[in-house]
Design an enzyme around this catalytic site. Structure first.
Site, PDB file in Angstrom:
ATOM      1  N   ALA A  12      -8.801  -0.075  -0.488  1.00 43.73           N
ATOM      2  CA  ALA A  12      -7.425   0.388  -0.726  1.00 43.73           C
ATOM      3  C   ALA A  12      -6.634   0.326   0.577  1.00 43.73           C
ATOM      4  CB  ALA A  12      -7.446   1.841  -1.233  1.00 43.73           C
ATOM      5  N   TYR A 153      -7.193  17.713  10.261  1.00 41.88           N
ATOM      6  CA  TYR A 153      -6.940  16.255  10.238  1.00 41.88           C
ATOM      7  C   TYR A 153      -6.463  15.803  11.621  1.00 41.88           C
ATOM      8  CZ  TYR A 153      -5.039  11.654   9.160  1.00 41.88           C
ATOM      9  OH  TYR A 153      -4.777  10.301   9.177  1.00 41.88           O
ATOM     10  N   GLU A 189      -2.753   5.132  -0.672  1.00 42.08           N
ATOM     11  CA  GLU A 189      -3.338   6.208  -1.491  1.00 42.08           C
ATOM     12  C   GLU A 189      -3.595   7.465  -0.654  1.00 42.08           C
ATOM     13  OE1 GLU A 189      -6.770   4.655  -3.523  1.00 42.08           O
ATOM     14  OE2 GLU A 189      -5.597   3.034  -4.383  1.00 42.08           O
ATOM     15  N   PHE A 190      -3.234   7.392   0.629  1.00 38.28           N
ATOM     16  CA  PHE A 190      -3.534   8.473   1.583  1.00 38.28           C
ATOM     17  C   PHE A 190      -3.087   9.855   1.089  1.00 38.28           C
ATOM     18  CE2 PHE A 190      -2.186  10.990   5.289  1.00 38.28           C
ATOM     19  CZ  PHE A 190      -3.350  11.002   6.049  1.00 38.28           C
TER      20      PHE A 190
HETATM   21  N1  LIG Z   1      -1.324   6.309   5.231  1.00 38.39           N
HETATM   22  C1  LIG Z   1      -0.923   6.886   6.337  1.00 38.39           C
HETATM   23  O1  LIG Z   1       0.193   7.445   6.393  1.00 38.39           O
HETATM   24  C2  LIG Z   1      -1.796   6.869   7.563  1.00 38.39           C
HETATM   25  C3  LIG Z   1      -1.199   7.242   8.773  1.00 38.39           C
HETATM   26  C4  LIG Z   1      -1.974   7.245   9.921  1.00 38.39           C
HETATM   27  C5  LIG Z   1      -3.294   6.886   9.869  1.00 38.39           C
HETATM   28  N2  LIG Z   1      -3.863   6.540   8.666  1.00 38.39           N
HETATM   29  C6  LIG Z   1      -5.288   6.200   8.685  1.00 38.39           C
HETATM   30  O2  LIG Z   1      -5.454   4.888   8.187  1.00 38.39           O
HETATM   31  C7  LIG Z   1      -6.748   4.763   7.608  1.00 38.39           C
HETATM   32  C8  LIG Z   1      -6.634   4.153   6.221  1.00 38.39           C
HETATM   33  O3  LIG Z   1      -5.894   5.024   5.382  1.00 38.39           O
HETATM   34  P1  LIG Z   1      -4.980   4.524   4.171  1.00 38.39           P
HETATM   35  O4  LIG Z   1      -3.633   5.040   4.411  1.00 38.39           O
HETATM   36  O5  LIG Z   1      -5.169   3.080   3.939  1.00 38.39           O
HETATM   37  O6  LIG Z   1      -5.619   5.402   2.984  1.00 38.39           O
HETATM   38  P2  LIG Z   1      -6.249   4.993   1.563  1.00 38.39           P
HETATM   39  O7  LIG Z   1      -5.325   4.076   0.822  1.00 38.39           O
HETATM   40  O8  LIG Z   1      -6.631   6.268   0.920  1.00 38.39           O
HETATM   41  O9  LIG Z   1      -7.563   4.170   1.963  1.00 38.39           O
HETATM   42  C9  LIG Z   1      -8.645   4.804   2.621  1.00 38.39           C
HETATM   43  C10 LIG Z   1      -9.861   3.905   2.639  1.00 38.39           C
HETATM   44  O10 LIG Z   1     -10.938   4.608   3.313  1.00 38.39           O
HETATM   45  C11 LIG Z   1     -12.100   4.547   2.515  1.00 38.39           C
HETATM   46  N3  LIG Z   1     -12.942   5.720   2.682  1.00 38.39           N
HETATM   47  C12 LIG Z   1     -12.571   7.028   2.632  1.00 38.39           C
HETATM   48  N4  LIG Z   1     -13.642   7.814   2.762  1.00 38.39           N
HETATM   49  C13 LIG Z   1     -14.722   6.989   2.894  1.00 38.39           C
HETATM   50  C14 LIG Z   1     -16.110   7.203   3.043  1.00 38.39           C
HETATM   51  N5  LIG Z   1     -16.623   8.440   3.095  1.00 38.39           N
HETATM   52  N6  LIG Z   1     -16.933   6.135   3.125  1.00 38.39           N
HETATM   53  C15 LIG Z   1     -16.430   4.885   3.075  1.00 38.39           C
HETATM   54  N7  LIG Z   1     -15.123   4.609   2.952  1.00 38.39           N
HETATM   55  C16 LIG Z   1     -14.279   5.658   2.845  1.00 38.39           C
HETATM   56  C17 LIG Z   1     -11.586   4.445   1.077  1.00 38.39           C
HETATM   57  O11 LIG Z   1     -12.543   3.787   0.278  1.00 38.39           O
HETATM   58  P3  LIG Z   1     -13.425   4.494  -0.876  1.00 38.39           P
HETATM   59  O12 LIG Z   1     -12.633   5.663  -1.403  1.00 38.39           O
HETATM   60  O13 LIG Z   1     -13.630   3.394  -1.875  1.00 38.39           O
HETATM   61  O14 LIG Z   1     -14.680   4.871  -0.178  1.00 38.39           O
HETATM   62  C18 LIG Z   1     -10.350   3.558   1.251  1.00 38.39           C
HETATM   63  O15 LIG Z   1     -10.729   2.204   1.201  1.00 38.39           O
HETATM   64  C19 LIG Z   1      -7.366   6.172   7.642  1.00 38.39           C
HETATM   65  O16 LIG Z   1      -8.225   6.258   8.755  1.00 38.39           O
HETATM   66  C20 LIG Z   1      -6.156   7.069   7.802  1.00 38.39           C
HETATM   67  O17 LIG Z   1      -6.494   8.294   8.408  1.00 38.39           O
HETATM   68  C21 LIG Z   1      -3.130   6.519   7.521  1.00 38.39           C
END
Ligand SMILES: NC(=O)c1ccc[n+]([C@@H]2O[C@H](COP(=O)([O-])OP(=O)(O)OC[C@H]3O[C@@H](n4cnc5c(N)ncnc54)[C@H](OP(=O)(O)O)[C@@H]3O)[C@@H](O)[C@H]2O)c1
Length: 252
Positions: A12, A153, A189-190
């Site tokens: 995702a 977080y 999906e965050f």
């Molecule tokens: N969106 C934002 O605003 C934002 C801002 C700053 C930083 N970030 C960071 O960017 C990164 C990606 O987030 P996103 O926004 O793309 O969120 P997302 O759409 O929820 O995707 C998160 C991904 O992490 C994987 N994941 C979560 N827990 C896991 C586990 N225990 N084992 C293996 N995989 C796991 C999920 O896969 P499964 O559920 O299939 O395991 C999913 O593929 C994260 O580190 C987040 O903290 C996001």
């Protein structure tokens, strides 16, 4: 031989977008995530569209034994990883410290810090053996500042910021590049994960302004990864134009 990128959390959001961009650029991919069906769909789509080889590995980064076993089982040629994108991560809950759910805290600490460490330990040793590599850690503006109710977080992302600096220092003698990319608000999906499936509440986070999208971050990560070998971008903070800090978003 094509280059290889290993992307965690590729089912995702930012991880999936990175998988698309690296495939477009001709990289073979190792993709990980817990949701096996989604992972396999991404893998077969990219294999068909870009004619790259994709290995999909479904495991939970919190499970130390699973991480080590799965990665070590890869055939030798797949251990020649050029780029590791340490992306798997999440936020759970948004409560003041005195009301926080300890299970949520442990999930965030286990995923964002310990999971990243388990993967990095294995892959950094491959990179040392191969004499090359680039580790790109997904931090956050939550690793640069602390906002009300963000407590744990923010602490996990501050830890990623520290680990990024630590890895850079430790891996320096081996010519391994280490970068942290710290996004502000990205609509993925965050927030749905943070609010445990409450889509209405998640949607409100992005109301009234144009957030970043996963593709914005993936293209930035590609920029970082595609610099000449002597160039390392240490730290990169990226926000929507409408955002100045975690709590200062200009909404119409
Ligand atoms: N969106 C934002 O605003 C934002 C801002 C700053 C930083 N970030 C960071 O960017 C990164 C990606 O987030 P996103 O926004 O793309 O969120 P997302 O759409 O929820 O995707 C998160 C991904 O992490 C994987 N994941 C979560 N827990 C896991 C586990 N225990 N084992 C293996 N995989 C796991 C999920 O896969 P499964 O559920 O299939 O395991 C999913 O593929 C994260 O580190 C987040 O903290 C996001």
């Amino acid at each position: 031989m094509s280059k290889i990128a290993l992307i965690t959390g590729a089912t995702a959001g930012i991880g999936e977008a990175c998988a698309h961009v690296f495939a477009r650029e001709g990289y073979n991919l190792i993709l990980t995530g817990r949701r096996e069906d989604r992972l396999n769909k991404v893998a077969s789509y990219l294999n068909d569209k870009y004619n790259v080889e994709v290995t999909a590995m479904s495991f939970d980064v919190r499970n130390r034994a699973e991480v080590i076993e799965n990665l070590n089982e890869l055939p030798a040629e797949w251990k020649n990883v050029d780029v590791l994108v340490n992306n798997a991560g999440l936020s759970q809950g948004l409560d003041p410290i005195q009301k926080g759910d300890i299970d949520d805290w442990e999930t965030m600490i286990d995923t964002n810090i310990k999971g990243l460490l388990y993967v990095s330990k294995v892959v950094s040793n491959w990179m040392i053996d191969n004499g090359k590599g680039h580790i790109i850690n997904l931090g956050s503006i939550a690793g640069k500042e602390v906002y009300p109710n963000g407590n744990v977080y923010c602490a996990t992302k501050h830890a990623v910021d520290a680990l990024n600096k630590g890895m850079r220092a430790d891996l320096l003698p081996f010519g391994i590049r280490v970068t942290a990319v710290h996004p502000g608000a990205v609509e993925t999906e965050f927030s749905e994960v943070r609010f445990k499936g409450d889509r209405e509440r998640a949607k409100k986070v992005y109301d009234g302004f144009e957030p970043l999208i996963a593709q914005d971050i993936a293209e930035t990560i590609w920029f970082v990864a595609s610099r000449p070998a002597h160039v390392n971008i240490n730290d990169l903070v990226i926000m929507p134009t409408a955002q100045a800090t975690a709590t200062n978003i200009f909404r119409h």
